[in-house]
Write a protein that holds these residues in place. Sequence first.
Motif, short mmCIF file in Angstrom:
data_model
loop_
_atom_site.label_atom_id
_atom_site.label_comp_id
_atom_site.label_asym_id
_atom_site.label_seq_id
_atom_site.Cartn_x
_atom_site.Cartn_y
_atom_site.Cartn_z
N LEU A 1 22.62 43.12 39.69
CA LEU A 1 23.00 44.04 40.57
C LEU A 1 21.75 44.95 41.69
N VAL A 2 21.95 45.03 42.73
CA VAL A 2 21.16 46.02 43.61
C VAL A 2 22.12 46.98 44.28
N ARG A 3 21.20 47.94 44.91
CA ARG A 3 21.94 49.01 45.72
C ARG A 3 21.93 48.81 47.18
N TRP A 4 23.21 48.74 47.61
CA TRP A 4 23.32 48.16 48.94
C TRP A 4 22.80 49.10 49.99
N GLY A 5 21.68 48.97 50.65
CA GLY A 5 20.80 49.68 51.50
C GLY A 5 19.37 49.64 51.14
N LEU A 6 18.70 48.75 51.72
CA LEU A 6 17.29 48.23 51.58
C LEU A 6 16.35 49.31 51.71
N THR A 7 15.38 49.70 50.65
CA THR A 7 14.45 50.50 50.79
C THR A 7 13.21 49.69 50.66
N PRO A 8 12.16 49.58 51.85
CA PRO A 8 11.21 48.94 51.68
C PRO A 8 10.23 49.52 50.49
N GLY A 9 9.18 48.81 50.09
CA GLY A 9 8.52 49.20 48.91
C GLY A 9 7.48 50.48 49.24
N TRP A 10 7.06 50.42 50.57
CA TRP A 10 6.11 51.20 51.24
C TRP A 10 6.70 52.64 51.62
N VAL A 11 7.95 52.78 51.41
CA VAL A 11 8.50 54.25 51.63
C VAL A 11 8.38 55.24 50.58
N LYS A 12 7.80 56.19 51.25
CA LYS A 12 7.39 57.19 49.80
C LYS A 12 9.00 58.14 49.49
N ASP A 13 9.60 58.51 50.47
CA ASP A 13 10.55 59.29 50.18
C ASP A 13 11.80 58.52 50.81
N PRO A 14 12.81 58.05 50.10
CA PRO A 14 14.12 57.53 50.67
C PRO A 14 14.90 58.33 51.56
N LYS A 15 14.98 59.67 51.17
CA LYS A 15 15.55 60.58 51.81
C LYS A 15 15.13 61.01 53.33
N ASP A 16 14.01 60.37 53.44
CA ASP A 16 13.37 60.59 54.88
C ASP A 16 13.64 58.97 55.63
N PHE A 17 14.28 58.21 55.06
CA PHE A 17 14.14 56.74 55.68
C PHE A 17 15.75 56.43 55.97
N PRO A 18 15.89 55.87 56.83
CA PRO A 18 17.60 55.37 57.22
C PRO A 18 17.86 54.36 56.17
N LEU A 19 19.08 54.27 55.86
CA LEU A 19 19.87 53.54 55.00
C LEU A 19 19.86 52.15 55.62
N LEU A 20 19.34 51.02 55.63
CA LEU A 20 19.32 49.76 56.07
C LEU A 20 20.19 48.94 55.38
N ILE A 21 21.21 48.92 55.70
CA ILE A 21 22.52 48.32 55.10
C ILE A 21 22.71 46.48 55.77
#
Length: 254
Positions: free
Chosen positions: A60-80
Motif C-alpha cells: 500500500l502506498v499513498r496516492w500522490g508521489l513525493t520525491p525523496g529530496w523534498v524537505k516539506d511535502p506541505k510546500d510541494f504539489p501533490l503529484l497524482i
Amino acid sequence: MCGRFALTCSVADLSDFFSGLDLDDFPARYNIAPTQPILVVIAGEGRERGSNLPDRRAVLVRWGLTPGWVKDPKDFPLLINARAETAIGKASFRAAMRHRRVLIPASGFYEWRRPSKESGEKPQAYWIRPRRGGVVAFAGLMETWSSADGSEVDTGAILTTSANGGISAIHDRMPVVINPEDFSRWLNCKTQEPREVADLMQPVQDDFFETIPVSDKVNKVANMGPDLHEPVAIERLLNAPEKQRPGDGQLSFF
C-alpha cells in the motif's frame, strides 16, 4: 489526467490476474481519491525455489508521489499523475522511472468532460472500464519519502499518456495500461532501463475501454457505494473538449 479510480474485484480474481499474487482480503473501493492508500504491485526479491510463478508483492502506498529530496511535502504539489512522455527527464520522477516502476490494479477510472464556460453545460462524469470487464493494470511509479524524524511514507503516481480515440471526446489524457504479457518487463528495473520500456507507455487500443456517463456523486469523496457506477442519461453527443481539469475533493494527508 486520472483523478479517481476504483478497485472492486475479488481477491481471487486479482491474484489470478497477477499470476498468484499473495493478497490479504480487502473491501471493494468505488471511489479512490488522491492522498488515500492505493494497492500497487512491485517486483519481489526473487522466486522461491521450485516456483514457476513470477515473484511479485502487493504493498500500500499513498496516492500522490513525493520525491525523496523534498524537505516539506506541505510546500510541494501533490503529484497524482506523471506524464509518460516526459517522466524520464523530470526531476520529480527520474529516479522512480529508473528504480521503482510499479503496477496499479484497477477496475476502471473516472473522468470528467468539462465543456467551455460559454456553452453553459455542466461537467459530466464518466465511469471508464475495460470493455471485457475484469481488472486492468495502470503503469505507476513509487517513491519513499523520509521525514526529518526518520519516519517514512511510501507514495505513488499513475503514468498518463495521450487519450485514444475512445476517450478523447471526454479528456485528452488517460492512464497508461500495461498488458499482462508485459508485466515482468515493466517491473524489471534491474535490467530494463526507462528507455527500454518506453514502447509500453502508449495509448491502449481504441476499443479497450467503454465509457459510461454517471452522476456527479463521484465528486464527493464520502460517496463510496456501487451506485456510483449506475449510468445516467445525457442529452447531447460528445465533442472533443478544449481543456480538462481533474475533479476536486482531494483529501489532506499531511
